[in-house]
Enzyme design. Structure first.
Site, PDB file in Angstrom:
ATOM      1  N   LYS A 177       0.845  -1.189   0.000  1.00 51.77           N
ATOM      2  CA  LYS A 177       0.000   0.000   0.000  1.00 51.77           C
ATOM      3  C   LYS A 177       0.883   1.243   0.000  1.00 51.77           C
ATOM      4  O   LYS A 177       1.475   1.605   1.006  1.00 51.77           O
ATOM      5  CB  LYS A 177      -0.927   0.042   1.211  1.00 51.77           C
ATOM      6  N   GLU A 253       9.576   1.795  10.647  1.00 51.30           N
ATOM      7  CA  GLU A 253      10.562   2.853  10.407  1.00 51.30           C
ATOM      8  C   GLU A 253       9.820   4.166  10.555  1.00 51.30           C
ATOM      9  O   GLU A 253       9.006   4.529   9.695  1.00 51.30           O
ATOM     10  CB  GLU A 253      11.174   2.730   9.017  1.00 51.30           C
ATOM     11  N   CYS A 287      13.195  11.595   6.980  1.00 54.79           N
ATOM     12  CA  CYS A 287      13.263  11.231   8.393  1.00 54.79           C
ATOM     13  C   CYS A 287      14.695  11.224   8.916  1.00 54.79           C
ATOM     14  O   CYS A 287      14.899  11.211  10.128  1.00 54.79           O
ATOM     15  CB  CYS A 287      12.602   9.871   8.625  1.00 54.79           C
ATOM     16  N   GLU A 388       9.915  16.533  15.087  1.00 48.73           N
ATOM     17  CA  GLU A 388      10.516  16.407  13.769  1.00 48.73           C
ATOM     18  C   GLU A 388      10.132  17.594  12.893  1.00 48.73           C
ATOM     19  O   GLU A 388       8.987  18.030  12.872  1.00 48.73           O
ATOM     20  CB  GLU A 388      10.044  15.104  13.121  1.00 48.73           C
TER      21      GLU A 388
END
Length: 484
Positions: A177, A253, A287, A388
């Protein structure tokens, strides 16, 4: 070769080896222009059930397929992707926004990961052990089973196929997906795997604009053995908790908040180049992008001046334009979030050395563009100091004490990537051992390779992809003892 226009209107669901459509479709837009570039099928729970049925029916035969044949499919598909790189790069750029040069580089890393997985297919073996006397033991490695692979939009080729390739190499069947922002490049890449001779049902593709009900349906199916997810920490934590009473193998992750530490013996010009490369690739939407830059006080003023000079020269524009260094953010929502983070930091006393705002002039007016930004004097209570930063904004801090900066670097719930810059190799390695992160770059802004395991500590994830460890995540270990 299928044109981009045709590709954008073709069925995007692959179930049991056949491309099929859903009752509804959703639009896909270019984040640089807002232009509709195509549409994808909007899969629902019935499609999810059909995909699991197909993966289950194909599982036994694929598991029994010789590792060399699994490897051949992956190698042939990688070669086809390389031959089709120009078309695929343009499609990736139009969906994601990143410059064409970055898109080409991503496809190169994608095929590298596929060929590495092909090699690992032949190394997923066990061992025989002498247990003493007339007893012998064996350790068997066998595919974990049906795997759901969920990939993000920021690296829609490399992260998508890295998961799929390792799972296929191990003998698992897969339901993939992709992110709703980038379904068309996923469809094109899967097409090359199909053309390489992948049997029906071994790989199934579900595109959707409403992932929650679809993923929940997949997780609730007892035949699904594993989920491999790359995305936000918030969603990852939800997936870890959600299994409808069924224990699933999970690989996550997740987000990062990467520190970079510049030691007093670092080469300023080379380090500035490395920091800029690490931070501003994919417009900071990575990331592993540097999110917190700590510069030793003895270099701080000179370093900031050199950094600002280099960042201010970065060219922002559509990824299809020549000479562009940064494309747009993925969408308007991401842009607004970044604007709010910068405004919060400034309200709390941060100084903007360059950038700091949305770009709207000329051709940039219709896209989600933000200026490459450098901040100083950022408060520890600012949102971007704690969370982040998924955009081209870099806060810079001065430090004096090494023990203190290591403690600050580790003072986060994230643990994906970190960076060190300096000249003393032995000292750099000793610091790397003290950083609580799964991936560390020492004078290297891109600490990634198929041969290296990739993954994080703490709230940045569970499990590794790549390296010798990568295929283990798609294998179960079975112990057998026999008296002979």
């Amino acid at each position: 070769m299928t044109s981009d226009t045709a590709l954008a209107s073709e069925p995007t669901l692959l179930i049991n080896g056949a491309w099929r459509s859903a009752p509804a479709r959703f639009d896909v837009h270019d984040p640089a222009t807002g232009e509709r570039i195509g549409s994808a099928d909007d899969a629902g729970v019935d499609d999810a059930a059909a995909a699991v049925d197909a993966a289950a029916a194909a599982a036994a035969a694929w598991r029994a397929t010789a590792p060399d044949e699994r490897a051949r499919v992956l190698r042939d598909a990688a070669a086809a992707i390389t031959a089709d790189a120009d078309r695929l790069s343009l499609l990736l750029t139009r969906e994601n926004g990143k410059p064409l040069a970055e898109a080409r580089g991503e496809l190169g890393s994608t095929t590298g990961a596929m060929t590495w997985a092909a090699e690992q297919a032949r190394r997923a073996d066990g061992r025989v052990i002498d247990l003493g006397g007339s007893r012998r033991g064996a350790v068997l490695k066998q595919p974990v089973g049906i795997t759901v692979a969920i990939s993000p939009w920021n690296f829609p080729a490399s992260m998508f196929l890295r998961k799929i390739a390792l799972a296929l190499a191990a003998g698992c069947t897969v339901i993939a997906k992709p992110a709703e922002q980038t379904p068309l490049i996923a469809k094109a890449l899967v097409g090359h795997l199909v053309e390489a001779g992948l049997p029906a049902g071994v790989l199934n593709l579900l595109t959707t604009s409403q992932p929650d009900p679809l993923v929940k349906a997949l997780l609730a199916d007892p035949r699904v053995a594993k989920i491999s997810f790359t995305g936000s920490t918030e969603v990852g934590l939800m997936l870890q908790r959600h299994g409808e009473g069924l224990l699933k193998r999970v690989a996550l992750e997740l987000g990062g908040h990467a520190p970079a530490i510049v030691l007093p013996d670092a080469d300023v010009d080379e380090t500035v180049a490395g920091v800029v490369a690490s931070k501003f690739r994919t417009s900071g939407q990575s990331c592993i992008a540097t999110n917190r830059l700590y510069v030793h006080g003895s270099l701080y003023e000179r370093f900031c001046a050199a950094l600002v000079e280099r960042v201010s020269r970065l060219r922002v524009g559509p990824g299809t334009s020549d000479g562009v260094d940064l494309g747009p953010l993925i969408d308007e929502s991401a842009l607004r979030k970044l604007e709010e983070q910068v405004a919060d930091a400034v309200r709390l006393g941060a100084k903007v050395l360059t950038g700091g705002s949305r770009l709207t002039d000329g051709e940039l007016g219709n896209g989600a563009f933000f200026s490459p930004t450098v901040l100083t004097d950022v408060s520890d209570s600012a949102v971007l100091a704690q969370q982040e930063i998924f955009g081209p904004v870099l806060p810079v801090y001065s430090y004096a004490d090494e023990q203190d900066v290591i403690a600050k670097a580790n003072a986060t719930s994230y643990g994906l990537a970190a960076y060190l810059y300096g000249a003393d190799t032995g000292h750099l390695w000793s610091l790397a051992e003290r950083l609580d992160f799964g991936v560390i770059g020492i004078n290297d802004p891109f600490p990634l390779a198929p041969q290296l395991p990739f993954g994080g500590m703490k709230n940045s994830g569970i499990g590794r992809e790549g390296g010798l460890e990568g295929i283990d995540g798609f294998l179960e270990t079975k112990a057998v003892a026999q008296r002979v």
